[in-house]
Design a protein around this motif. Sequence first.
Motif, PDB file in Angstrom:
ATOM      1  N   THR A  31      -1.064   8.870  -7.467  1.00 19.53           N
ATOM      2  CA  THR A  31      -2.424   9.385  -7.305  1.00 19.53           C
ATOM      3  C   THR A  31      -3.346   8.307  -6.754  1.00 19.53           C
ATOM      4  O   THR A  31      -4.186   8.577  -5.886  1.00 19.53           O
ATOM      5  CB  THR A  31      -2.966   9.932  -8.637  1.00 19.53           C
ATOM      6  N   ARG A  32      -3.190   7.072  -7.237  1.00 17.49           N
ATOM      7  CA  ARG A  32      -3.989   5.974  -6.693  1.00 17.49           C
ATOM      8  C   ARG A  32      -3.640   5.705  -5.240  1.00 17.49           C
ATOM      9  O   ARG A  32      -4.523   5.405  -4.422  1.00 17.49           O
ATOM     10  CB  ARG A  32      -3.786   4.722  -7.541  1.00 17.49           C
ATOM     11  N   LEU A  33      -2.360   5.817  -4.896  1.00 20.74           N
ATOM     12  CA  LEU A  33      -1.981   5.684  -3.482  1.00 20.74           C
ATOM     13  C   LEU A  33      -2.674   6.755  -2.643  1.00 20.74           C
ATOM     14  O   LEU A  33      -3.149   6.490  -1.530  1.00 20.74           O
ATOM     15  CB  LEU A  33      -0.461   5.793  -3.322  1.00 20.74           C
ATOM     16  N   GLY A  34      -2.719   7.977  -3.169  1.00 18.19           N
ATOM     17  CA  GLY A  34      -3.393   9.052  -2.452  1.00 18.19           C
ATOM     18  C   GLY A  34      -4.866   8.766  -2.246  1.00 18.19           C
ATOM     19  O   GLY A  34      -5.419   9.032  -1.173  1.00 18.19           O
ATOM     20  N   GLN A  35      -5.518   8.200  -3.258  1.00 17.29           N
ATOM     21  CA  GLN A  35      -6.938   7.870  -3.116  1.00 17.29           C
ATOM     22  C   GLN A  35      -7.135   6.718  -2.141  1.00 17.29           C
ATOM     23  O   GLN A  35      -8.087   6.735  -1.347  1.00 17.29           O
ATOM     24  CB  GLN A  35      -7.536   7.531  -4.479  1.00 17.29           C
ATOM     25  N   ALA A  36      -6.242   5.729  -2.176  1.00 18.50           N
ATOM     26  CA  ALA A  36      -6.323   4.628  -1.209  1.00 18.50           C
ATOM     27  C   ALA A  36      -6.134   5.154   0.213  1.00 18.50           C
ATOM     28  O   ALA A  36      -6.807   4.705   1.151  1.00 18.50           O
ATOM     29  CB  ALA A  36      -5.288   3.558  -1.534  1.00 18.50           C
ATOM     30  N   ALA A  37      -5.223   6.114   0.383  1.00 23.70           N
ATOM     31  CA  ALA A  37      -5.031   6.731   1.700  1.00 23.70           C
ATOM     32  C   ALA A  37      -6.274   7.508   2.105  1.00 23.70           C
ATOM     33  O   ALA A  37      -6.690   7.486   3.274  1.00 23.70           O
ATOM     34  CB  ALA A  37      -3.814   7.652   1.672  1.00 23.70           C
ATOM     35  N   ALA A  38      -6.895   8.201   1.143  1.00 27.33           N
ATOM     36  CA  ALA A  38      -8.109   8.966   1.434  1.00 27.33           C
ATOM     37  C   ALA A  38      -9.239   8.047   1.864  1.00 27.33           C
ATOM     38  O   ALA A  38     -10.057   8.417   2.723  1.00 27.33           O
ATOM     39  CB  ALA A  38      -8.520   9.783   0.214  1.00 27.33           C
ATOM     40  N   ARG A  39      -9.321   6.848   1.296  1.00 32.59           N
ATOM     41  CA  ARG A  39     -10.333   5.882   1.715  1.00 32.59           C
ATOM     42  C   ARG A  39     -10.228   5.582   3.210  1.00 32.59           C
ATOM     43  O   ARG A  39     -11.229   5.290   3.863  1.00 32.59           O
ATOM     44  CB  ARG A  39     -10.155   4.573   0.954  1.00 32.59           C
ATOM     45  N   ARG A  40      -9.028   5.655   3.735  1.00 32.44           N
ATOM     46  CA  ARG A  40      -8.764   5.322   5.135  1.00 32.44           C
ATOM     47  C   ARG A  40      -8.790   6.536   6.043  1.00 32.44           C
ATOM     48  O   ARG A  40      -8.505   6.435   7.235  1.00 32.44           O
ATOM     49  CB  ARG A  40      -7.409   4.620   5.241  1.00 32.44           C
ATOM     50  N   GLY A  41      -9.093   7.714   5.474  1.00 29.30           N
ATOM     51  CA  GLY A  41      -9.126   8.926   6.276  1.00 29.30           C
ATOM     52  C   GLY A  41      -7.766   9.514   6.576  1.00 29.30           C
ATOM     53  O   GLY A  41      -7.638  10.382   7.440  1.00 29.30           O
ATOM     54  N   HIS A  42      -6.733   9.061   5.837  1.00 30.24           N
ATOM     55  CA  HIS A  42      -5.372   9.555   6.059  1.00 30.24           C
ATOM     56  C   HIS A  42      -4.822  10.257   4.822  1.00 30.24           C
ATOM     57  O   HIS A  42      -3.611  10.394   4.672  1.00 30.24           O
ATOM     58  CB  HIS A  42      -4.446   8.387   6.434  1.00 30.24           C
TER      59      HIS A  42
END
Length: 216
Positions: A105-116
Amino acid sequence: MTTLAADLYFSFRSPYSYLAVGRYRSLAEQYTVDIALRPVYPLAIRQPDFFERNHPNWLRYTFLDMARVAQFYGIPFGVPRPDPILQDIATRKIAAEQPYIHRITRLGQAAARRGHGLAFAHEAGQLIWGGAEGWHEGDHLAGAAERAGLDLAELDAEIAAEAGELDSEIAANQQALEDAGHWGVPTLVVDGEPFFGQDRIAMAQWRMEQKGLVER
């Protein structure tokens, strides 16, 4: 040409989130809408007694239905190996320690920070729910990140250094979902209007067409 914006509230443990995310990704690639992923922790984390309180038929029906939806849409589907949540299926009790769901889930949020985020959720979801054994091991997630235009080592370093900040953002996602009028996933929110469930994608598209959605 105006590009619309929408938010997709998503859990990596939710089979219906997985069954929706690829179709939302395709919609965003084909039409004039930017869909931002908003990961949330699953009910097993937020409400650990949820499964124990549910009707005995709930779990059996859910397994039947999610497999049926996958077959209907031709989406690869299998029981996660391992389940992102450690849970005793017989008693429905959630384990105190959860080594998988926090990382993904944290990986998903980190990806969301980058627009991906949308791409990463789809790629990772295909591992978790598409039948990849040991999806958390080896090069599986690195490949998913690469296919989403990301670097897993960079993401892992970020979640190690900023776990608290990421969890605060994930909690804010959950609050934003509730402020929009729902609590479950997958939910797409367009101009404050929530569309809950993998069976509301066509209706969400219909509403966005009223707001100017066209093919790119």
